[in-house]
Enzyme design. Sequence first.
Site: not given
Ligand SMILES: O=C(CO)COP(=O)(O)O
Length: 319
Positions: A184, A241
């Site tokens: 994701k 995300t």
């Molecule tokens: O995994 C995440 C939220 O579930 C954090 O996202 P990021 O690593 O893109 O900041």
Amino acid sequence: MISVLGAGAFGTALAVVLAQSGKDVTLWARSPEAVEAINVTRQTSRLPGVTLPAKITATSDLNHAASAPVVLVATPTQTLRAVLSQITAPMTGTRIVLCCKGIDVETGMGVAETTAHLKPGAIPAILTGPSFATDIAQGLPTALTLACADPEVGKALQLDLATPSLRLYRTTDTIGAELGGALKNVIAIACGACIGEGMGESARAALMTRGFAEMTRLAMHFGADPRTLTGMSGLGDLMLTCTSEKSRNYRHGLALGRQDPVDRTATVEGVKTAEAVTRLSKRLGVDMPISEIVFEVTTENCSVAEAITALLNRSLKEE
Ligand SMILES: O=C(CO)COP(=O)(O)O
Ligand SMILES: NC(=O)C1=CN([C@@H]2O[C@H](COP(=O)(O)OP(=O)(O)OC[C@H]3O[C@@H](n4cnc5c(N)ncnc54)[C@H](O)[C@@H]3O)[C@@H](O)[C@H]2O)C=CC1
């Protein structure tokens, strides 16, 4: 006792919520300065404004931290091999709960496979799903997937790690859980780039949907249950995300789309994972067009505008 390896934003947030629910937590940080700051000031620059409970003890002694029966690992994925290799004990029977999201770019292995390879006597589990470290640390309601191939160990971990604000759903599908969390991030970069380039929310919805299709395709190739991908670790985390500027992966994409400088100091797991996925998709013959184009864009082999044109020009097909 529970240990958390990695005193970044996520490891510290997990330590906070576990300590608040009454657990004694050992938090391993690489630098003695970080350990000193945590133990003395009860503050960390990784989570500004959060006071760390007294039940958290920071240490820079990795082998001591790794001697706990339950060890959560929240270091960046590309450092996982190095961290596990530095632990001298075989960790036989230790429940190693992987909280990092990504695929090792050198080996093409996921985090559970990497752990099984380096610590074959340990019991790997995955903790993943939609959760920003700041939300967890503030005690906001969060739900995650806890995956462990051994159902009895999975049940025990679910009971051990759930807190009043952190609800855990259980599965034995570690492959689906870890790939949902890893893949994701790549799609989030694509969505950020799409919005940054001004392509609009309809285009983002299309990227999320087709991104989910390719995430599921690769995960099923490795034997995942597609239902796991529709849970917290896949769809849940994808929605979070790909739509929030709190996400570093999304912000990385936004910067690319706006032709702004990217933050090279941030942990942006999707960059290396896009490279790993591109290698895997070519080797295995699994169609991963969005992930492959994210790799091209993040390595500056093509612009965001060219990437969007390339995706739109693909031959028409059945959904
Ligand atoms: O995994 C995440 C939220 O579930 C954090 O996202 P990021 O690593 O893109 O900041
Ligand atoms: N921040 C979040 O909201 C969430 C993060 N995660 C995952 O948690 C993992 C860690 O992310 P964050 O804590 O956010 O990162 P971070 O950027 O806040 O912290 C990373 C930490 O890793 C340490 N580190 C860097 N290189 C290292 C090495 N070679 N060996 C040991 N430690 C090293 C750094 O000192 C730092 O403390 C990532 O895989 C991320 O995807 C998962 C869910 C939420």
